[in-house]
Design an enzyme around this catalytic site. Structure first.
Site, PDB file in Angstrom:
ATOM      1  N   GLY A  39     -37.291 -11.559 -11.533  1.00 46.69           N
ATOM      2  CA  GLY A  39     -36.481 -11.818 -12.721  1.00 46.69           C
ATOM      3  C   GLY A  39     -35.511 -12.965 -12.561  1.00 46.69           C
ATOM      4  CD  GLU A  40     -32.918 -15.691  -7.659  1.00 50.93           C
ATOM      5  OE1 GLU A  40     -32.867 -16.782  -7.081  1.00 50.93           O
ATOM      6  OE2 GLU A  40     -32.809 -14.581  -7.081  1.00 50.93           O
ATOM      7  NE  ARG A  96     -15.923  -8.536 -29.447  1.00 50.30           N
ATOM      8  CZ  ARG A  96     -17.002  -7.904 -29.889  1.00 50.30           C
ATOM      9  NH1 ARG A  96     -16.889  -6.991 -30.835  1.00 50.30           N
ATOM     10  NH2 ARG A  96     -18.195  -8.190 -29.409  1.00 50.30           N
ATOM     11  CG  HIS A 130     -11.502 -11.954 -30.984  1.00 53.30           C
ATOM     12  ND1 HIS A 130     -11.892 -11.510 -32.234  1.00 53.30           N
ATOM     13  CD2 HIS A 130     -10.732 -10.962 -30.455  1.00 53.30           C
ATOM     14  CE1 HIS A 130     -11.390 -10.303 -32.452  1.00 53.30           C
ATOM     15  NE2 HIS A 130     -10.686  -9.950 -31.402  1.00 53.30           N
ATOM     16  CG  ASP A 169      -8.815  -6.770 -38.159  1.00 57.16           C
ATOM     17  OD1 ASP A 169      -8.239  -7.854 -38.350  1.00 57.16           O
ATOM     18  OD2 ASP A 169      -9.856  -6.665 -37.488  1.00 57.16           O
ATOM     19  CE  LYS A 192      -9.785  -2.870 -36.955  1.00 57.12           C
ATOM     20  NZ  LYS A 192     -11.100  -3.519 -36.780  1.00 57.12           N
ATOM     21  NE  ARG A 194     -11.374  -1.452 -33.598  1.00 56.51           N
ATOM     22  CZ  ARG A 194     -12.511  -1.639 -34.241  1.00 56.51           C
ATOM     23  NH1 ARG A 194     -13.370  -0.647 -34.352  1.00 56.51           N
ATOM     24  NH2 ARG A 194     -12.797  -2.805 -34.780  1.00 56.51           N
ATOM     25  CB  THR A 226     -13.894  -3.473 -39.151  1.00 58.03           C
ATOM     26  OG1 THR A 226     -13.594  -2.764 -37.953  1.00 58.03           O
ATOM     27  CG2 THR A 226     -12.597  -3.922 -39.804  1.00 58.03           C
TER      28      THR A 226
END
Length: 312
Positions: A39-40, A96, A130, A169, A192, A194, A226
């Site tokens: 897989g390399e 994030r 973000h 948000d 909101k 969470r 959301t």
């Protein structure tokens, strides 16, 4: 100014890269990926990059191979004596994770920044991070573009009366206010709470939406939880119509199903991440960011200001 310009792309970014190169001029260079049975893999440029300004194009959305490809290509270009290496990352994954929200967790965005600089990048170009402060994680120049240049024109063409901009948000309030100020409209905000990541406990609305045409603004749409909850709440509270605009179409899990079942009339996104060819929603409209990236890349190569590329 006399440097040769070369474009290369990761495998997942080929479609956008081809569009960018068609606007800019240079042909997209070829990269051969040598695969091993475990897989390399290793990328290999099929032309010389010595002394050139190299643009490596590819978003770093999951799986991690998309990031790894970009890092390996950057290292290959550095070791092949490229003069400048600009990573063009329309969607910067792991953005994030820009701070520690609980003990014993990583700051992934900073780690990714370190890896990119260590691989040999001399400049980064991205769109709608973000969190703006991620630019400070890099010790190289960062060109942070905004999709507002693309979306503002689209909103104007809708020519809607009683237009109101909304944020799904509190975190997006600044972005929504920027759009509202530029367009001369009101702004409403959804609040909101969470239970955990990607799961909303409850949502309330701040502002009046009765008989208004609402456009929700966000930087990305992941599970669409959301966004669709906000759209349903806004419509329930008396809005005439609800649309949404989001730069990055992550669209994971059952997001397409949520969008189809929601009160959203349409979801407008860019092509920073390729849309799934398997799943489909006729509510989703894609606007290309290729011409904007091509313009900025041209300006960077010519050492020109890019201030005129920004609206808000």
């Amino acid at each position: 100014m006399n440097q040769k310009v070369l474009f290369f792309s990761t495998r997942s970014g080929l479609k956008l890269a081809k569009n960018i190169s068609s606007f800019y001029g240079p042909f997209l260079g070829k990269v051969q990926f040598l695969k091993f049975s475990d897989g390399e893999y290793t990328p290999c440029f099929e032309q010389s990059v010595r002394g050139s300004r190299v643009f490596l194009i590819g978003s770093t959305f999951p799986p991690v191979d998309n990031l790894m490809e970009l890092l390996l290509m950057c290292d290959a270009a550095r070791r092949a004596s490229a003069n400048n290496i600009t990573l063009v990352i329309p969607y910067f994954g792991w953005a994030r994770q820009d701070h520690k929200d609980k003990p014993r967790t990583p700051i992934a965005a900073k780690l990714i920044a370190n890896l990119m600089v260590a691989s040999g990048a001399t400049r980064l170009m991205t769109m709608d991070l973000h969190a703006d402060q991620i630019q400070g994680f890099f010790d190289i120049p960062v060109d942070h573009l905004y999709a507002s240049r693309i979306f503002i024109d689209y909103i104007k063409k809708l020519n809607m009366d009683q237009l109101t901009i909304a944020s799904p948000d509190m975190g997006g309030a600044k972005r929504a206010r920027s759009y509202a100020c530029y367009l001369g409209t009101d702004v409403v905000i959804c609040y909101k709470e969470r239970k955990k990541a990607n799961e909303i406990e409850f949502m309330n609305l701040i502002g009046n939406v009765v008989d208004k045409n609402i456009i929700l603004i966000d930087d990305m749409v992941d599970t669409a939880g959301t966004l669709t909850e906000a759209a349903n709440l806004i419509k329930k509270q008396g809005a005439k119509s609800v649309r949404a605009i989001a730069t990055h179409p992550v669209l994971s899990g059952n997001s397409y199903e949520k969008i189809n079942k929601s009160e959203l009339e349409e979801l407008v996104v860019t092509d920073t991440i390729p849309i799934s060819e398997v799943k489909y929603s006729d509510k989703i409209k894609v606007l290309s960011c290729a011409s904007l990236f091509a313009e900025v890349m041209q300006s960077v190569h010519n050492d020109e200001s890019i201030s005129n590329k920004f609206i808000i």
